[in-house]
Enzyme design. Structure first.
Site, PDB file in Angstrom:
ATOM      1  N   ARG A 256      45.298  10.818  23.878  1.00 49.71           N
ATOM      2  CA  ARG A 256      46.531  11.459  23.432  1.00 49.71           C
ATOM      3  C   ARG A 256      46.549  11.375  21.920  1.00 49.71           C
ATOM      4  O   ARG A 256      46.802  10.310  21.357  1.00 49.71           O
ATOM      5  CB  ARG A 256      47.749  10.759  24.037  1.00 49.71           C
ATOM      6  CG  ARG A 256      49.045  11.059  23.344  1.00 49.71           C
ATOM      7  CD  ARG A 256      50.251  10.543  24.065  1.00 49.71           C
ATOM      8  NE  ARG A 256      50.285   9.107  24.294  1.00 49.71           N
ATOM      9  CZ  ARG A 256      50.575   8.190  23.387  1.00 49.71           C
ATOM     10  NH1 ARG A 256      50.807   8.549  22.133  1.00 49.71           N
ATOM     11  NH2 ARG A 256      50.614   6.916  23.721  1.00 49.71           N
ATOM     12  N   HIS A 260      53.443   9.556  22.008  1.00 51.94           N
ATOM     13  CA  HIS A 260      53.772   9.627  23.442  1.00 51.94           C
ATOM     14  C   HIS A 260      54.775  10.742  23.690  1.00 51.94           C
ATOM     15  O   HIS A 260      54.664  11.507  24.640  1.00 51.94           O
ATOM     16  CB  HIS A 260      54.353   8.300  23.921  1.00 51.94           C
ATOM     17  CG  HIS A 260      54.924   8.376  25.292  1.00 51.94           C
ATOM     18  ND1 HIS A 260      54.133   8.463  26.411  1.00 51.94           N
ATOM     19  CD2 HIS A 260      56.206   8.441  25.737  1.00 51.94           C
ATOM     20  CE1 HIS A 260      54.901   8.546  27.479  1.00 51.94           C
ATOM     21  NE2 HIS A 260      56.158   8.546  27.109  1.00 51.94           N
ATOM     22  N   TYR A 269      51.703   1.043  16.966  1.00 51.88           N
ATOM     23  CA  TYR A 269      50.799   0.352  17.890  1.00 51.88           C
ATOM     24  C   TYR A 269      49.337   0.792  17.831  1.00 51.88           C
ATOM     25  O   TYR A 269      48.509   0.263  18.558  1.00 51.88           O
ATOM     26  CB  TYR A 269      51.317   0.482  19.330  1.00 51.88           C
ATOM     27  CG  TYR A 269      51.607   1.896  19.803  1.00 51.88           C
ATOM     28  CD1 TYR A 269      50.575   2.729  20.224  1.00 51.88           C
ATOM     29  CD2 TYR A 269      52.911   2.394  19.815  1.00 51.88           C
ATOM     30  CE1 TYR A 269      50.831   4.016  20.651  1.00 51.88           C
ATOM     31  CE2 TYR A 269      53.176   3.692  20.254  1.00 51.88           C
ATOM     32  CZ  TYR A 269      52.139   4.491  20.669  1.00 51.88           C
ATOM     33  OH  TYR A 269      52.395   5.773  21.101  1.00 51.88           O
TER      34      TYR A 269
END
Ligand SMILES: Cc1ncc(C[n+]2csc(CCOP(=O)(O)OP(=O)(O)O)c2C)c(N)n1
Ligand SMILES: Cc1ncc(C[n+]2csc(CCOP(=O)(O)OP(=O)(O)O)c2C)c(N)n1
Ligand SMILES: [Mg+2]
Ligand SMILES: [Mg+2]
Lengths: 354, 324, 354, 324
Positions: A256, A260, A269
């Site tokens: 990805r 998100h 992160y």
């Protein structure tokens, strides 16, 4: 699962290398038009994804989950299906949806917040409603596949789910039921390395594909950014299902590239280096290199694809932004086939009509 | 007019449905060769084959989730959860999908699904075998919830539930599985959404469902001996709720007592009491009393009698209500 | 899974053949006394199981789930644990319970219906409450094991569950969590070929042990009627767990010789031949043959074991049948650390006291 | 007296608990580096380490079930379910174990567990992100259920929940996460089981919790302009329920309106209405009115305003009740 691990995963099916060179038998039974169609769909999907991010920023869509980087995984797998088959998507499968012929505007009613996950006709389109509770749709796919088997139909259910979704109990119950009943189903995991902020190694201690052995059916890993490889393994799994040989678990290794969702801040992160490394494995660039090397798509063709995609997306935007909210009555219209007296009264109190 | 128990009546209902509608399927844990732990599916696999009637692995979420997929494929699944306490692993599939699918698809994908759940206490069962799960289902918008009180109505309600285009949670009062009745098995009579008045009386209205109906009738007989005449209403359908019948009865009588096994807090008694206040406030002579299980987990067999509403507790509540 | 399949399952660990002859390295580090203790425990367990069936017929117990045939699987595995470890049983583990030193009478309060699954002290006995919702206890075991790991304790959680239980989502969530967190846990499946009336082939399409690979830890099959084999593989798994190497999945191939419970009629779903074939693999007879061949247990010793067991069971029966129902107050005493006002009022209404 | 939001207050409560009690653990999906999708756990992993604060795989039943095992091992787990609609897969572990474990073990094994669930609607979320799950928990005997209405009480209630020896379901009203208040973060003040009277008034009693409290106060202001004075009660604790405070207030005033987002049928309003009838029947001048979500699945963003109780609907209900 770091990029290098994936790059060296010998067991992973790959037909076209990131540089566009063939590394396997690329004759997967697709003619020039099909190959061009795959590229056209990926370009359209990418263009629509970009537009959706813009639409969200402009307040025309609510939270949107981009799929950039996963075009090959979705288009390649959905392209392997026929009209008799049924897709059970999760919430990030817009590329698969347009590949199935679902109307983009209608689909986007969901992200516009004017309706829930089933604004289009699931049965007519062969594309089940967008499913938010992760992994629950895999069970629906198994039920549908059992129904098709009981009907003696040569049809197959394909369920999309993510690496994180595979940690849910529903994944297991669905996979075990699929194995026990030997249903025509493909369990298609898009392993994009992250579940929101949770990396693969905090999600599972072994490849997702390795679980299939425990259910008595084949499982394999495929390069999810290699559209030909994704197509061919899915095609084989679908054939297997249709001919009564039962389910297959496919783990497509992809990434990805975006956040998100538009509500997410991925910099919290993961590193830019990681993202950059994956951009270098971009599925569209790879396929363009492959096709141009074989003279199936030259610069001009790619340009035409982009132009068509732009024009198409302009229409989508125009239609979508014209969409108003549904009539308040719809709040009450669909819960039951015919509203019980108690509900009719609530409707009257709230809407003041009959 | 054969002699039937609720078990044989339910078995007949499934049998008739399997015969009349080739799209119906019966599945769940042990429903095949064993005929279910309560024998409700006895002989069905033998007579209708392993494709229409089959065992599943122990996977309640899987069972409920498969119902969704099967309904989408044009089938009418009739699933069994083995016991009340084991229907909970399926709650997510039931709440998030079975109840919402029709709305999610703007009515395009209906869910003609029946989930049968042997429920409630009174059989000295082990932990998790005496749960009253109705509140979890009745509060979930999009589900219908029915509870038969006797064998004949069990047949009627199950047939109607199977024919219903919406998902129906069918709660079977285990403790009433075995009493014998005689009567004709028919779908004629009150449909889903209607309550039944089983007894007239001008002192107080007793409202119950499932196994509590028999206790209400017994209490009413006791009370009648002292000239306290109670009306008794069998709710049958928790959703949709027959507010008209309940409200009408209480408007006439002015007093009501609601009885259920489930814990007091947010048991059906709360909803019935609130509705009665809304429907019959001006006629209400006393607060609606609730005779229910206490707010504790269902007890072991040897404390079951203390937990469950007893005829004595119902009688007492009526006396208090009438004397109010 | 038919008996012959199991008999020929080469991958299955077996140390002692049904005829009592050694077929593997039977030196599992147990001295004579331990070997005798194993036999004594199995004989006691068998005797108690028989008595419980009688007690149930006589109305002294409610529904009872016999474990005849599974003595080796339970005693052998529980014997491999130390006082620092914790067992998370299902509902058929009475043999494991007495091996752990749980008082039989207190345990049987559960089957007498005078209390729920935790009548004994779970923490003091290292034996969690009897757990009825299948597979849910495996998750508790993983949580406990994580707690032990965080405490830096060299302790291990062992969860018992059946072949049918392994179909639940909770099995998967527990196994995956165990793998991801690398907790000191042993997932011990007693595969007794049936889940009530559902045979293994309608429950799973592959060996349960084969699932471990998908979770990143070892899984193996052991002859569940070979107490030495069960002990040794469990011992190894426990050591592995205690030394920080993570979980192990053990699938003990055994058989439920009796009905699922006293409410069950097994003749409805299985043949007498099948049961007879398994009786011929009786775990106690096998171990007696093995021990006598090695001179560790002669006729006299076995007789003494039986005599002791009879005497012990007589005491258990006497104490158990003397047990009355708990005081009604207990209905209210335990739901909360201190009863809220609303509950105190319900107690008063129901019991008439304060 | 710093400026706080409910998010920062909850973060402080977790921080203080982690500091004061070495046995506390914080875990759930994305609670680590990300700090939770709502940032409630922001910085906690950095400051308390990966052993005390950690991510879990996406496995709600696993998360709830691990709480049971961890509590048995002497820990005090504080788990997060990412959203209301995703707490359902954990219902079986919560209903069958978390709520029953203490009873099952005759009090020997307590469950000092807190499960935090960002809940309720009003943020134009997608399907499953606007659920009001309180009835499922409040009906389950053995659980405590609390819902803060503002930042300061959120700190107090979370600290008290973590210290509580019993399992607490902690429902956080998402739509109230961000409003700023100033005030001292302290555990002094009303404990779990107590409601708060936020406003006095002799015309009608408004009862609400979570995000509805602000709406009740706003409605009360509107009504005050026309001389209709409403008392406003913030329930805070759904279980245990503060029947004394509610009953006392309604006995004084004789009229009450209950407000919640959850669907009408078996929403908390049913229990409150039933309790009020039991507590204040003789003083009741009008039926207790319920202003709630309708009995349909929570709608898409663009119909949210129609679904949720509005100040207008509350005002109307009060007028009807006062005029009754
Ligand atoms: C049952 C459930 N729990 C939690 C969530 C919240 N959630 C939405 S997406 C997501 C991560 C999913 O990760 P993955 O399955 O890998 O799919 P991806 O987002 O990477 O496409 C989570 C936890 C959910 N939708 N459903
Ligand atoms: C969640 C759940 N569903 C259903 C049941 C009912 N039930 C009790 S035992 C059993 C069969 C269990 O089979 P298995 O796991 O193989 O254990 P065994 O009985 O063979 O020891 C079932 C279905 C249950 N206890 N829990
Ligand atoms: Mg992912
Ligand atoms: Mg078994």
């Amino acid at each position: 699962m770091s990029l290098s691990d994936i790059a060296d995963d010998a067991s992973m099916v790959q037909l076209v290398a990131p540089d566009g060179s063939a590394v396997g038998d690329v004759d997967v039974g697709l003619g020039e038009e099909d190959l061009q169609a795959l590229l056209r769909l990926m370009v359209r999907a990418r263009r629509l994804d970009t537009e959706c991010l813009a639409l969200q920023r402009q307040g025309e869509l609510t939270v949107y989950p981009p799929f950039e980087g996963q075009e090959a995984a979705q288009v390649g797998s959905a392209f392997a299906l026929g009209p008799e088959d049924m897709v059970f998507p999760s919430f990030r499968e817009l590329a698969a949806a347009i590949t199935r012929g679902v109307d983009a505007v209608t689909y986007l009613e969901y992200h516009r917040g004017t309706w829930h996950g089933g604004p289009y006709d699931p049965v007519a389109t062969g594309f089940a409603p967008i499913c938010v509770p992760v992994a629950t749709q895999i069970v629906h796919a198994v039920g549908w596949a059992l129904g098709a088997k009981l009907d003696g139909r040569a049809a197959c259910a394909l369920a999309y789910f993510g690496d994180g979704s595979a940690s849910e109990g529903d994944f297991h119950e669905a996979a075990n039921l699929a194995g026990v009943f030997g249903v025509p189903a493909v369990l298609f995991c898009q392993n994009n390395a992250w579940a929101i902020s949770v990396p693969l190694e905090e999600q599972a201690a072994a490849p997702i594909a390795a679980r299939a052995a425990g259910y008595g059916f084949p499982g394999l890993r495929v390069d999810g950014n290699d559209v030909l490889a994704v197509y061919s393994v899915t095609r084989a799994a679908v054939e297997r299902a249709r001919t009564g040989d039962g389910p297959t678990l496919i783990e497509a290794m992809t990434y990805r590239v975006g956040p998100h969702s538009t509500a997410d801040d991925a910099t919290r992160y993961r590193t830019d280096e990681e993202v950059a490394a994956w951009r270098a494995r971009d599925p569209i660039d790879r396929f363009v290199r492959f096709l141009s090397a074989r003279g199936v798509a030259d610069e001009g063709f790619v340009e035409r694809c982009r132009g068509e995609a732009d024009a198409w997306v302009d229409e989508v935007r125009a239609e979508l932004t014209a969409l108003g909210p549904p009539p308040s009555a719809e709040l009450f219209d669909h819960a039951f086939s015919s509203p019980p007296a108690t509900l009719a009264r609530q409707r009257e109190e709230l809407l003041g009509d009959g | 007019m054969a002699e039937v128990t609720m078990v044989t009546a339910l078995n007949r209902a499934l049998r008739d449905a399997l015969e009349n509608d080739p799209r119906t399927l019966v599945f769940g844990q042990d429903v095949g060769a064993l005929g279910g732990v309560f024998r409700v599916t006895e002989g069905l696999q033998r007579d209708f084959g392993r494709e229409r009637v089959f065992n599943t692995p122990i996977a309640e979420a899987g069972i409920a989730g498969m119902c969704v997929g099967l309904a989408m494929a044009g089938w009418r699944p009739i699933a069994e959860m083995q016991f009340d306490g084991f229907s909970y692993p399926a709650l997510d599939q039931v709440i998030s999908h079975l109840a919402k699918y029709r709305t999610r698809t703007r009515g395009r994908v209906p869910m003609p699904v029946v989930i049968r759940i042997p429920s409630f206490g009174g059989i000295k069962g082990k932990e998790h075998h005496g749960e009253s799960p109705e509140t979890y289902y009745a509060h979930t918008a999009g589900l219908k919830v029915v509870v038969p009180a006797d064998a004949l109505d069990a047949y009627r309600l199950l047939r109607l539930s199977i024919e219903d285009p919406d998902p129906v949670i069918f709660l079977e009062p285990k403790s009433r599985y075995w009493p014998k009745t005689t009567g004709e098995l028919t779908t004629d009579g009150p449909g889903i959404g209607r309550a039944r008045s089983l007894r007239q009386g001008e002192s107080c209205v007793l409202v119950g469902y499932g196994a509590m109906v028999a206790k209400c009738l017994e209490a009413a007989d006791h009370l009648a001996d002292d000239g306290v005449e109670c009306a008794v209403i069998d709710l049958r359908s928790l959703v949709p709720l027959d507010v008209e019948t309940i409200g009408g009865a209480v408007r006439d009588v002015g007093r009501a007592v609601v009885v259920h096994e489930a814990p007091l807090t947010l048991g059906m008694g709360a909803e019935i009491a609130a509705r009665i206040m809304e429907e019959a406030f001006d006629n209400l002579q006393a607060p609606v009393a609730r005779v229910t299980g206490p707010d504790v987990p269902y007890p072991p067999a040897s404390l079951e009698a203390e937990y469950l509403p007893s005829v004595e507790r119902i009688v007492e509540a009526v006396r208090r209500t009438v004397a109010y």
